[in-house]
Scaffold this motif. Sequence first.
Motif, PDB file in Angstrom:
ATOM      1  N   THR A   1       0.859  -1.455   0.016  1.00 34.99           N
ATOM      2  CA  THR A   1      -0.306   0.322  -0.062  1.00 34.99           C
ATOM      3  C   THR A   1       0.478   0.736  -0.405  1.00 34.99           C
ATOM      4  OG1 THR A   1      -0.125   0.042   2.127  1.00 34.99           O
ATOM      5  CG2 THR A   1      -1.763  -1.157   1.111  1.00 34.99           C
ATOM      6  N   LYS A   2       2.031   0.965   0.186  1.00 37.30           N
ATOM      7  CA  LYS A   2       3.356   1.988   0.336  1.00 37.30           C
ATOM      8  C   LYS A   2       3.876   2.280  -0.700  1.00 37.30           C
ATOM      9  CE  LYS A   2       1.392   2.789   4.099  1.00 37.30           C
ATOM     10  NZ  LYS A   2      -0.352   4.171   4.410  1.00 37.30           N
ATOM     11  N   THR A   3       4.351   1.530  -1.672  1.00 35.87           N
ATOM     12  CA  THR A   3       4.876   1.698  -2.119  1.00 35.87           C
ATOM     13  C   THR A   3       5.068   0.447  -3.894  1.00 35.87           C
ATOM     14  OG1 THR A   3       7.498   1.745  -2.912  1.00 35.87           O
ATOM     15  CG2 THR A   3       7.087  -0.114  -1.583  1.00 35.87           C
ATOM     16  N   SER A   4       5.885   0.138  -4.877  1.00 35.11           N
ATOM     17  CA  SER A   4       5.336  -0.486  -5.729  1.00 35.11           C
ATOM     18  C   SER A   4       6.613  -1.777  -5.580  1.00 35.11           C
ATOM     19  CB  SER A   4       5.838   0.341  -6.802  1.00 35.11           C
ATOM     20  OG  SER A   4       7.474   0.389  -7.124  1.00 35.11           O
ATOM     21  N   GLY A   5       5.883  -2.934  -5.514  1.00 31.49           N
ATOM     22  CA  GLY A   5       6.615  -4.604  -5.822  1.00 31.49           C
ATOM     23  C   GLY A   5       6.907  -5.026  -6.381  1.00 31.49           C
ATOM     24  N   ILE A   6       7.866  -5.987  -6.890  1.00 32.08           N
ATOM     25  CA  ILE A   6       8.598  -6.312  -8.247  1.00 32.08           C
ATOM     26  C   ILE A   6       7.604  -8.235  -7.661  1.00 32.08           C
ATOM     27  CG2 ILE A   6      10.306  -7.581  -9.381  1.00 32.08           C
ATOM     28  CD1 ILE A   6      10.710  -5.116  -8.402  1.00 32.08           C
ATOM     29  N   LYS A   7       6.435  -7.590  -9.363  1.00 30.38           N
ATOM     30  CA  LYS A   7       5.497  -8.911  -9.345  1.00 30.38           C
ATOM     31  C   LYS A   7       5.010 -10.215  -9.444  1.00 30.38           C
ATOM     32  CE  LYS A   7       1.151  -9.869 -11.703  1.00 30.38           C
ATOM     33  NZ  LYS A   7       0.244  -9.368 -11.114  1.00 30.38           N
ATOM     34  N   GLY A   8       5.207 -11.203  -8.281  1.00 33.76           N
ATOM     35  CA  GLY A   8       5.738 -12.313  -8.304  1.00 33.76           C
ATOM     36  C   GLY A   8       6.882 -12.986  -7.761  1.00 33.76           C
ATOM     37  N   PHE A   9       7.619 -11.668  -7.358  1.00 37.12           N
ATOM     38  CA  PHE A   9       8.970 -12.184  -6.599  1.00 37.12           C
ATOM     39  C   PHE A   9       8.682 -12.546  -4.910  1.00 37.12           C
ATOM     40  CE2 PHE A   9      12.537 -11.446  -5.041  1.00 37.12           C
ATOM     41  CZ  PHE A   9      13.765 -11.645  -5.641  1.00 37.12           C
ATOM     42  N   GLU A  10       8.876 -13.626  -5.017  1.00 35.07           N
ATOM     43  CA  GLU A  10       9.628 -15.489  -4.353  1.00 35.07           C
ATOM     44  C   GLU A  10       7.339 -15.307  -2.828  1.00 35.07           C
ATOM     45  OE1 GLU A  10      11.437 -16.661  -3.197  1.00 35.07           O
ATOM     46  OE2 GLU A  10      13.475 -16.117  -3.472  1.00 35.07           O
ATOM     47  N   CYS A  11       7.153 -15.425  -3.941  1.00 32.38           N
ATOM     48  CA  CYS A  11       5.106 -14.958  -3.313  1.00 32.38           C
ATOM     49  C   CYS A  11       4.357 -15.918  -4.449  1.00 32.38           C
ATOM     50  CB  CYS A  11       4.832 -13.772  -3.185  1.00 32.38           C
ATOM     51  SG  CYS A  11       3.959 -13.518  -5.254  1.00 32.38           S
ATOM     52  N   SER A  12       5.031 -17.589  -4.413  1.00 33.43           N
ATOM     53  CA  SER A  12       4.349 -18.367  -5.035  1.00 33.43           C
ATOM     54  C   SER A  12       3.363 -19.348  -4.218  1.00 33.43           C
ATOM     55  CB  SER A  12       5.027 -19.260  -5.998  1.00 33.43           C
ATOM     56  OG  SER A  12       6.596 -20.339  -4.732  1.00 33.43           O
ATOM     57  N   ASP A  13       4.412 -19.003  -2.962  1.00 33.11           N
ATOM     58  CA  ASP A  13       3.352 -20.719  -1.678  1.00 33.11           C
ATOM     59  C   ASP A  13       2.339 -19.242  -1.041  1.00 33.11           C
ATOM     60  OD1 ASP A  13       4.782 -18.638  -0.450  1.00 33.11           O
ATOM     61  OD2 ASP A  13       5.910 -20.386   0.640  1.00 33.11           O
ATOM     62  N   CYS A  14       1.817 -17.814  -2.403  1.00 32.28           N
ATOM     63  CA  CYS A  14       0.634 -17.278  -1.371  1.00 32.28           C
ATOM     64  C   CYS A  14       0.291 -16.231  -1.778  1.00 32.28           C
ATOM     65  CB  CYS A  14       1.407 -16.368   0.018  1.00 32.28           C
ATOM     66  SG  CYS A  14       2.079 -14.875  -0.377  1.00 32.28           S
TER      67      CYS A  14
ATOM     68  N   CYS B   1       0.321 -13.262  -2.171  1.00 28.46           N
ATOM     69  CA  CYS B   1       0.642 -11.526  -2.549  1.00 28.46           C
ATOM     70  C   CYS B   1       1.433 -11.838  -3.478  1.00 28.46           C
ATOM     71  CB  CYS B   1       1.728 -11.956  -1.077  1.00 28.46           C
ATOM     72  SG  CYS B   1       1.196 -11.607   0.357  1.00 28.46           S
ATOM     73  N   GLU B   2       1.764 -10.661  -4.484  1.00 34.82           N
ATOM     74  CA  GLU B   2       1.630  -9.939  -5.142  1.00 34.82           C
ATOM     75  C   GLU B   2       3.016  -9.894  -5.006  1.00 34.82           C
ATOM     76  OE1 GLU B   2       0.740  -7.683  -8.187  1.00 34.82           O
ATOM     77  OE2 GLU B   2      -1.753  -7.877  -7.739  1.00 34.82           O
ATOM     78  N   SER B   3       3.768  -9.801  -4.671  1.00 29.46           N
ATOM     79  CA  SER B   3       5.594 -10.208  -4.171  1.00 29.46           C
ATOM     80  C   SER B   3       5.476  -9.930  -2.719  1.00 29.46           C
ATOM     81  CB  SER B   3       5.471  -8.695  -4.499  1.00 29.46           C
ATOM     82  OG  SER B   3       7.375  -8.141  -4.856  1.00 29.46           O
ATOM     83  N   HIS B   4       6.917 -10.416  -2.877  1.00 30.64           N
ATOM     84  CA  HIS B   4       7.410  -9.865  -1.206  1.00 30.64           C
ATOM     85  C   HIS B   4       9.202  -9.275  -1.366  1.00 30.64           C
ATOM     86  CE1 HIS B   4       5.747 -13.448   0.927  1.00 30.64           C
ATOM     87  NE2 HIS B   4       4.009 -12.932   0.408  1.00 30.64           N
ATOM     88  N   LEU B   5       8.541  -8.780  -2.322  1.00 33.09           N
ATOM     89  CA  LEU B   5       9.928  -7.540  -2.826  1.00 33.09           C
ATOM     90  C   LEU B   5       9.618  -6.523  -3.070  1.00 33.09           C
ATOM     91  CD1 LEU B   5      12.972  -7.525  -2.433  1.00 33.09           C
ATOM     92  CD2 LEU B   5      12.828  -7.734  -5.232  1.00 33.09           C
ATOM     93  N   TYR B   6       9.573  -5.163  -2.177  1.00 32.45           N
ATOM     94  CA  TYR B   6       9.537  -3.845  -2.499  1.00 32.45           C
ATOM     95  C   TYR B   6      10.433  -2.796  -2.547  1.00 32.45           C
ATOM     96  CZ  TYR B   6       5.112  -5.981  -1.139  1.00 32.45           C
ATOM     97  OH  TYR B   6       3.778  -6.900  -1.012  1.00 32.45           O
ATOM     98  N   PHE B   7      10.398  -1.440  -3.619  1.00 32.39           N
ATOM     99  CA  PHE B   7      11.074  -0.884  -3.855  1.00 32.39           C
ATOM    100  C   PHE B   7      11.128   0.356  -2.885  1.00 32.39           C
ATOM    101  CE2 PHE B   7      12.152   3.386  -6.144  1.00 32.39           C
ATOM    102  CZ  PHE B   7      13.667   3.425  -6.532  1.00 32.39           C
ATOM    103  N   PHE B   8      12.053   1.359  -2.557  1.00 31.86           N
ATOM    104  CA  PHE B   8      12.191   2.376  -2.209  1.00 31.86           C
ATOM    105  C   PHE B   8      13.205   3.238  -2.249  1.00 31.86           C
ATOM    106  CE2 PHE B   8       9.904  -0.426   0.400  1.00 31.86           C
ATOM    107  CZ  PHE B   8       9.016   0.569   1.447  1.00 31.86           C
TER     108      PHE B   8
END
Length: 138
Positions: A90-103, A105-112
């Motif tokens: 909700t705060k920043t953009s994520g890298i779609k599909g990164f480390e979230c194949s077992d849940c 979520c759209e991503s588990h990696l976010y850019f700042f």
Amino acid sequence: MKGCYCLIIELTEKSIIKIGKLNEIKFKKGNYVYIGSAMNSLEARLKRHLSDEKKLHWHIDYLLKKAEITDIIYNKNKKVECELSKYLETKTSGIKGFECSDCECESHLYFFKNRNDAIECVKNAYDSIAMEYEFFRI
């Protein structure tokens, strides 16, 4: 000890990195937050992430060949990675599909853009779920 963790990662130049089955991903110069869990041995998982000598297994391994961990924020005994991820998305953009194949979520990696914003956002994410955390500067 078991728990969840957020790696604060610095990438010093924009890069195109092949990330396992995700193929090539364009990464901006800046800081990233990677959210993971280790429900068997948190210490061993963090040591592995900090090591330069490891087999490339997880998506994060490919990124860490080009980037550096600067900080670790973690909690003990409870798996809250998806709750943290939902806050960060909700705060920043994520890298779609990164480390979230077992849940779901759209991503588990976010850019700042900068490290301080990344750290503050992770701390706020933990506060939003009333979870105590530890902060460790590398």
